[in-house]
Design a protein around this motif. Sequence first.
Motif, PDB file in Angstrom:
ATOM      1  N   ILE A  26     -57.589 -17.269  78.982  1.00 43.90           N
ATOM      2  CA  ILE A  26     -57.401 -18.205  77.862  1.00 43.90           C
ATOM      3  C   ILE A  26     -56.560 -17.552  76.761  1.00 43.90           C
ATOM      4  CG2 ILE A  26     -58.607 -19.396  75.988  1.00 43.90           C
ATOM      5  CD1 ILE A  26     -60.885 -19.950  77.951  1.00 43.90           C
ATOM      6  N   ALA A  27     -56.868 -16.292  76.448  1.00 39.55           N
ATOM      7  CA  ALA A  27     -56.102 -15.592  75.411  1.00 39.55           C
ATOM      8  C   ALA A  27     -54.638 -15.452  75.815  1.00 39.55           C
ATOM      9  CB  ALA A  27     -56.714 -14.217  75.164  1.00 39.55           C
ATOM     10  N   VAL A  28     -54.408 -15.176  77.099  1.00 40.70           N
ATOM     11  CA  VAL A  28     -53.014 -15.058  77.574  1.00 40.70           C
ATOM     12  C   VAL A  28     -52.307 -16.402  77.479  1.00 40.70           C
ATOM     13  CG1 VAL A  28     -51.592 -14.610  79.606  1.00 40.70           C
ATOM     14  CG2 VAL A  28     -53.515 -13.104  79.085  1.00 40.70           C
ATOM     15  N   ARG A  29     -52.988 -17.474  77.875  1.00 43.05           N
ATOM     16  CA  ARG A  29     -52.370 -18.809  77.819  1.00 43.05           C
ATOM     17  C   ARG A  29     -52.010 -19.188  76.382  1.00 43.05           C
ATOM     18  NH1 ARG A  29     -50.208 -22.461  76.553  1.00 43.05           N
ATOM     19  NH2 ARG A  29     -50.155 -24.608  77.336  1.00 43.05           N
ATOM     20  N   ILE A  30     -52.879 -18.881  75.425  1.00 41.16           N
ATOM     21  CA  ILE A  30     -52.604 -19.224  74.023  1.00 41.16           C
ATOM     22  C   ILE A  30     -51.405 -18.436  73.489  1.00 41.16           C
ATOM     23  CG2 ILE A  30     -53.557 -18.978  71.678  1.00 41.16           C
ATOM     24  CD1 ILE A  30     -56.233 -19.864  72.788  1.00 41.16           C
ATOM     25  N   SER A  31     -51.152 -17.262  74.052  1.00 34.76           N
ATOM     26  CA  SER A  31     -49.994 -16.484  73.586  1.00 34.76           C
ATOM     27  C   SER A  31     -48.686 -17.204  73.882  1.00 34.76           C
ATOM     28  CB  SER A  31     -50.000 -15.105  74.250  1.00 34.76           C
ATOM     29  OG  SER A  31     -49.666 -15.205  75.628  1.00 34.76           O
ATOM     30  N   PHE A  32     -48.714 -18.159  74.809  1.00 36.26           N
ATOM     31  CA  PHE A  32     -47.503 -18.937  75.138  1.00 36.26           C
ATOM     32  C   PHE A  32     -47.453 -20.270  74.396  1.00 36.26           C
ATOM     33  CE2 PHE A  32     -47.979 -16.119  78.773  1.00 36.26           C
ATOM     34  CZ  PHE A  32     -46.686 -15.633  78.918  1.00 36.26           C
ATOM     35  N   ASN A  33     -48.331 -20.484  73.408  1.00 37.45           N
ATOM     36  CA  ASN A  33     -48.280 -21.718  72.616  1.00 37.45           C
ATOM     37  C   ASN A  33     -46.980 -21.812  71.832  1.00 37.45           C
ATOM     38  OD1 ASN A  33     -50.666 -22.799  73.419  1.00 37.45           O
ATOM     39  ND2 ASN A  33     -51.811 -22.321  71.556  1.00 37.45           N
ATOM     40  N   SER A  34     -46.476 -23.025  71.723  1.00 35.69           N
ATOM     41  CA  SER A  34     -45.268 -23.222  70.917  1.00 35.69           C
ATOM     42  C   SER A  34     -45.599 -23.351  69.437  1.00 35.69           C
ATOM     43  CB  SER A  34     -44.522 -24.482  71.381  1.00 35.69           C
ATOM     44  OG  SER A  34     -45.374 -25.614  71.291  1.00 35.69           O
ATOM     45  N   GLY A  35     -46.853 -23.696  69.096  1.00 35.38           N
ATOM     46  CA  GLY A  35     -47.283 -23.814  67.708  1.00 35.38           C
ATOM     47  C   GLY A  35     -48.090 -22.610  67.263  1.00 35.38           C
ATOM     48  N   LYS A  36     -48.759 -22.772  66.084  1.00 36.95           N
ATOM     49  CA  LYS A  36     -49.506 -21.655  65.518  1.00 36.95           C
ATOM     50  C   LYS A  36     -50.990 -21.685  65.854  1.00 36.95           C
ATOM     51  CE  LYS A  36     -46.442 -20.854  61.588  1.00 36.95           C
ATOM     52  NZ  LYS A  36     -46.337 -20.703  60.110  1.00 36.95           N
ATOM     53  N   SER A  37     -51.422 -22.668  66.599  1.00 39.41           N
ATOM     54  CA  SER A  37     -52.848 -22.785  66.899  1.00 39.41           C
ATOM     55  C   SER A  37     -53.313 -21.687  67.846  1.00 39.41           C
ATOM     56  CB  SER A  37     -53.130 -24.150  67.526  1.00 39.41           C
ATOM     57  OG  SER A  37     -54.488 -24.225  67.917  1.00 39.41           O
ATOM     58  N   ARG A  38     -54.492 -21.118  67.545  1.00 39.25           N
ATOM     59  CA  ARG A  38     -55.111 -20.132  68.431  1.00 39.25           C
ATOM     60  C   ARG A  38     -56.403 -20.663  69.039  1.00 39.25           C
ATOM     61  NH1 ARG A  38     -56.979 -15.640  66.344  1.00 39.25           N
ATOM     62  NH2 ARG A  38     -56.578 -14.397  68.226  1.00 39.25           N
ATOM     63  N   SER A  39     -56.611 -21.984  68.887  1.00 41.28           N
ATOM     64  CA  SER A  39     -57.838 -22.572  69.417  1.00 41.28           C
ATOM     65  C   SER A  39     -57.580 -23.708  70.402  1.00 41.28           C
ATOM     66  CB  SER A  39     -58.703 -23.108  68.267  1.00 41.28           C
ATOM     67  OG  SER A  39     -57.971 -24.045  67.497  1.00 41.28           O
ATOM     68  N   ALA A  43     -47.748 -26.770  73.967  1.00 39.88           N
ATOM     69  CA  ALA A  43     -46.638 -26.663  74.929  1.00 39.88           C
ATOM     70  C   ALA A  43     -46.263 -25.197  75.144  1.00 39.88           C
ATOM     71  CB  ALA A  43     -45.439 -27.452  74.418  1.00 39.88           C
ATOM     72  N   MET A  44     -45.843 -24.896  76.372  1.00 38.48           N
ATOM     73  CA  MET A  44     -45.500 -23.523  76.722  1.00 38.48           C
ATOM     74  C   MET A  44     -44.202 -23.092  76.025  1.00 38.48           C
ATOM     75  SD  MET A  44     -47.691 -22.248  78.994  1.00 38.48           S
ATOM     76  CE  MET A  44     -46.834 -21.146  80.119  1.00 38.48           C
ATOM     77  N   ALA A 233     -57.421 -12.335  59.114  1.00 39.46           N
ATOM     78  CA  ALA A 233     -56.558 -13.117  58.215  1.00 39.46           C
ATOM     79  C   ALA A 233     -56.125 -14.393  58.939  1.00 39.46           C
ATOM     80  CB  ALA A 233     -55.359 -12.262  57.818  1.00 39.46           C
ATOM     81  N   ALA A 234     -55.023 -14.970  58.516  1.00 37.68           N
ATOM     82  CA  ALA A 234     -54.510 -16.202  59.151  1.00 37.68           C
ATOM     83  C   ALA A 234     -53.681 -15.791  60.372  1.00 37.68           C
ATOM     84  CB  ALA A 234     -53.678 -17.000  58.163  1.00 37.68           C
ATOM     85  N   ALA A 235     -54.372 -15.527  61.455  1.00 35.03           N
ATOM     86  CA  ALA A 235     -53.689 -15.016  62.641  1.00 35.03           C
ATOM     87  C   ALA A 235     -52.923 -16.120  63.350  1.00 35.03           C
ATOM     88  CB  ALA A 235     -54.713 -14.402  63.586  1.00 35.03           C
ATOM     89  N   THR A 236     -51.854 -15.713  64.008  1.00 36.31           N
ATOM     90  CA  THR A 236     -51.057 -16.621  64.841  1.00 36.31           C
ATOM     91  C   THR A 236     -51.097 -16.106  66.281  1.00 36.31           C
ATOM     92  OG1 THR A 236     -49.045 -15.351  64.421  1.00 36.31           O
ATOM     93  CG2 THR A 236     -49.519 -17.173  62.912  1.00 36.31           C
ATOM     94  N   PRO A 237     -50.575 -16.864  67.240  1.00 32.50           N
ATOM     95  CA  PRO A 237     -50.599 -16.393  68.638  1.00 32.50           C
ATOM     96  C   PRO A 237     -49.797 -15.126  68.895  1.00 32.50           C
ATOM     97  CG  PRO A 237     -50.362 -18.768  68.588  1.00 32.50           C
ATOM     98  CD  PRO A 237     -50.216 -18.294  67.169  1.00 32.50           C
ATOM     99  N   ASN A 238     -49.112 -14.592  67.875  1.00 34.85           N
ATOM    100  CA  ASN A 238     -48.391 -13.334  68.115  1.00 34.85           C
ATOM    101  C   ASN A 238     -49.365 -12.197  68.425  1.00 34.85           C
ATOM    102  OD1 ASN A 238     -49.470 -12.950  65.594  1.00 34.85           O
ATOM    103  ND2 ASN A 238     -47.599 -12.117  64.690  1.00 34.85           N
ATOM    104  N   VAL A 239     -50.595 -12.303  67.896  1.00 33.91           N
ATOM    105  CA  VAL A 239     -51.622 -11.305  68.217  1.00 33.91           C
ATOM    106  C   VAL A 239     -51.989 -11.399  69.703  1.00 33.91           C
ATOM    107  CG1 VAL A 239     -53.955 -10.527  67.710  1.00 33.91           C
ATOM    108  CG2 VAL A 239     -52.503 -11.362  65.872  1.00 33.91           C
ATOM    109  N   ASN A 240     -52.102 -12.632  70.197  1.00 39.50           N
ATOM    110  CA  ASN A 240     -52.373 -12.813  71.634  1.00 39.50           C
ATOM    111  C   ASN A 240     -51.217 -12.263  72.478  1.00 39.50           C
ATOM    112  OD1 ASN A 240     -53.894 -14.824  70.031  1.00 39.50           O
ATOM    113  ND2 ASN A 240     -54.747 -15.355  72.025  1.00 39.50           N
TER     114      ASN A 240
END
Length: 280
Positions: A26-39, A43-44, A233-240
């Motif tokens: 799940i964490a890997v999939r969220i790293s490919f999000n096109s938006g800022k959501s981590r939940s 879109a890939m 903090a206000a994390a984005t998928p860049n952490v993923n």
Amino acid sequence: MKRRRFGALAAITWLYVLWSLVPVLIAVRISFNSGKSRSTFQAMSMRWYTDDPASVWQSNELQTALLNTLKLAGLTMLIATPLGVAMAIGLQRWRGKISRGANNLMLLPLVTPEIVVGVSLFLVFTQIYTGVPRGFTTQLLGHVTFTMSYVVIIVRGRLLSIGIQFEEAARDLGASRTQALRMVLLPQLGPAIFASLMVVFATSVDDFVISSFLSTGASTETVPIKIYSSARAAATPNVNALATVMLVITLLAVVIAWLVMRLFRRGGVDGDASLTSMSI
């Protein structure tokens, strides 16, 4: 009846494997999000790997954390493994009550909670060894101190299975003590040494507590510290994305370890071969 019981055990094993892998996937999939959501899944996209200014490819902070982690793990491997191998051989060959005491003391870092080790190292470097440069140097010394016990335990296990007869046979054939060590013992310890390298690498890459206590700021942050501070903090998928890159590097290390272990098995690194070449 027996087949049904072992089938149930296999099913439990696979359920556990799937259960442990799902959060990672799940964490890997969220790293490919096109938006800022981590939940939620979006879109890939490769936005958080290459395209965004905060991506792994463009962010100096993330690259510094990644580089610090790899440098720390690499140097820890190169320092802790030779020292651990030497200590394991010395403890194995050393007899007496003091040797047994030293063997037991080697287990202490393994059973001591890591946060206790981290606090202790922090106090040592800030109150006693104040001349040691703070930051990366103290982090490296802390990682070497913490991981060396793993090397000693792994190599000693291999030494117990080898025995001393191969070295004695080499000495009977005219080899010096150093030659017996280099040409007979060390080749047989190859799989254990390589396994130790991988264990030290994985432990160092994954460490958060000791790295955090001995860190002096953003310039010495590692990937675990960066992920933890960003998640608060206000994390984005860049952490993923950063965690995924580390996951790929770790998997590559595992694949290399597997290939090398196969090479050792096929190459037949054994004492008989070494002794044969020595006698010739």
